[in-house]
Design a protein around this motif. Structure first.
Motif, PDB file in Angstrom:
ATOM      1  N   LYS A 183     -40.863  45.282  -3.463  1.00  0.00           N
ATOM      2  CA  LYS A 183     -41.296  45.877  -2.196  1.00  0.00           C
ATOM      3  C   LYS A 183     -42.333  45.036  -1.460  1.00  0.00           C
ATOM      4  O   LYS A 183     -42.729  45.371  -0.344  1.00  0.00           O
ATOM      5  CB  LYS A 183     -41.851  47.283  -2.449  1.00  0.00           C
ATOM      6  CG  LYS A 183     -40.821  48.224  -3.061  1.00  0.00           C
ATOM      7  CD  LYS A 183     -41.391  49.601  -3.339  1.00  0.00           C
ATOM      8  CE  LYS A 183     -40.333  50.485  -4.014  1.00  0.00           C
ATOM      9  NZ  LYS A 183     -40.861  51.840  -4.323  1.00  0.00           N
ATOM     10  N   VAL A 228     -41.243  43.876   1.939  1.00  0.00           N
ATOM     11  CA  VAL A 228     -41.260  44.942   2.944  1.00  0.00           C
ATOM     12  C   VAL A 228     -42.661  45.089   3.536  1.00  0.00           C
ATOM     13  O   VAL A 228     -42.831  45.229   4.754  1.00  0.00           O
ATOM     14  CB  VAL A 228     -40.790  46.269   2.320  1.00  0.00           C
ATOM     15  CG1 VAL A 228     -40.918  47.407   3.328  1.00  0.00           C
ATOM     16  CG2 VAL A 228     -39.353  46.152   1.843  1.00  0.00           C
ATOM     17  N   HIS A 254     -38.150  50.191   2.827  1.00  0.00           N
ATOM     18  CA  HIS A 254     -37.438  49.646   1.664  1.00  0.00           C
ATOM     19  C   HIS A 254     -36.123  50.397   1.447  1.00  0.00           C
ATOM     20  O   HIS A 254     -35.075  49.793   1.175  1.00  0.00           O
ATOM     21  CB  HIS A 254     -38.328  49.756   0.427  1.00  0.00           C
ATOM     22  CG  HIS A 254     -37.749  49.136  -0.801  1.00  0.00           C
ATOM     23  ND1 HIS A 254     -37.136  49.876  -1.794  1.00  0.00           N
ATOM     24  CD2 HIS A 254     -37.668  47.833  -1.205  1.00  0.00           C
ATOM     25  CE1 HIS A 254     -36.724  49.069  -2.752  1.00  0.00           C
ATOM     26  NE2 HIS A 254     -37.025  47.829  -2.426  1.00  0.00           N
ATOM     27  N   TYR A 280     -33.648  49.323   4.063  1.00  0.00           N
ATOM     28  CA  TYR A 280     -33.099  47.997   3.761  1.00  0.00           C
ATOM     29  C   TYR A 280     -31.981  48.098   2.726  1.00  0.00           C
ATOM     30  O   TYR A 280     -30.918  47.493   2.884  1.00  0.00           O
ATOM     31  CB  TYR A 280     -34.209  47.072   3.255  1.00  0.00           C
ATOM     32  CG  TYR A 280     -33.703  45.700   2.877  1.00  0.00           C
ATOM     33  CD1 TYR A 280     -33.515  44.717   3.842  1.00  0.00           C
ATOM     34  CD2 TYR A 280     -33.376  45.402   1.555  1.00  0.00           C
ATOM     35  CE1 TYR A 280     -33.028  43.466   3.502  1.00  0.00           C
ATOM     36  CE2 TYR A 280     -32.883  44.153   1.206  1.00  0.00           C
ATOM     37  CZ  TYR A 280     -32.715  43.194   2.182  1.00  0.00           C
ATOM     38  OH  TYR A 280     -32.212  41.954   1.843  1.00  0.00           O
TER      39      TYR A 280
END
Length: 207
Positions: free
Chosen positions: A80, A83, A178, A181
């Protein structure tokens, strides 16, 4: 800045090895490759004038141990940091997937819990990189070797995900982006898998 090269210890081939080593280093630098650290990626994205991108391979060493033909396992659920950096700089996220990468080599079976996988994971923790046992073809024969199989790789690029700049993103904002995505990456895979011979029942596995 001082640059140190690894020693080349075979006297008869020293010149050839040195040339090959320099070629690799120069190619690496000319392509604009940098460390994937937060500092390096932030530096690229914050350059004056904008228009810069960072291409990051998210899976890393763990994912390489799952790179078997016909498998589509991505180690991304705990990744993450990219992100957070995207939110900090307002950089759009663009999902990308390459079909055929796992078909270039065959890897010795190493299911989780096996002695081989246990050794590989321990070595990974010690050295910082994984050691998958792979093989493919030779230069003049197709039975065995370390040359990749002659298989095509098709890279597909998804729609950019708009990201509003948030200098200090909250955990909730990071989690939400996240999740978006991963959803877009799965859509990209599902949209194109039929074109490249992937069975309908196959899908991405996020770990």
């Amino acid at each position: 800045m001082k640059v140190e090269f690894a020693p080349f210890n075979i006297p008869l081939a020293r010149r050839l090895q040195t040339a090959a080593g320099l070629q690799w280093v120069l190619t690496f630098l000319l392509l604009g490759s940098v460390s994937v650290s937060k500092k390096s990626v932030s530096h690229v994205l914050s350059k004056e004038g904008g228009g810069n991108i960072s291409v990051i391979v998210l899976g890393g060493a763990e994912e390489s141990l799952e790179a078997h033909p016909g498998k589509f396992t991505l180690f991304i659920r705990q990744r993450k940091g990219f992100v957070k950096i995207a939110l900090t700089h307002g950089a759009y996220l663009v999902p990308v997937f390459s079909f055929g990468e796992n078909e270039l080599f065959k890897q010795v079976s190493n299911p989780e819990g096996s002695w081989l996988r246990t050794v590989q994971e321990k070595l990974q923790k010690i050295m910082g990189f994984a050691l998958p046992l792979f093989h493919a073809r030779g230069i003049f024969q197709y039975s065995f070797g370390l040359m990749p199989y002659r298989k095509p790789i098709h890279t597909v690029v998804g729609r950019p995900i708009p990201v509003r700049q948030t200098p200090h993103p909250s955990p909730e904002q990071i989690e939400e982006l996240h999740k978006t995505y991963m959803e877009e990456l799965r859509k990209l895979f599902e949209e194109h898998k039929g074109k490249y011979g992937i069975p309908e029942h196959e899908t991405l596995v996020f770990r």
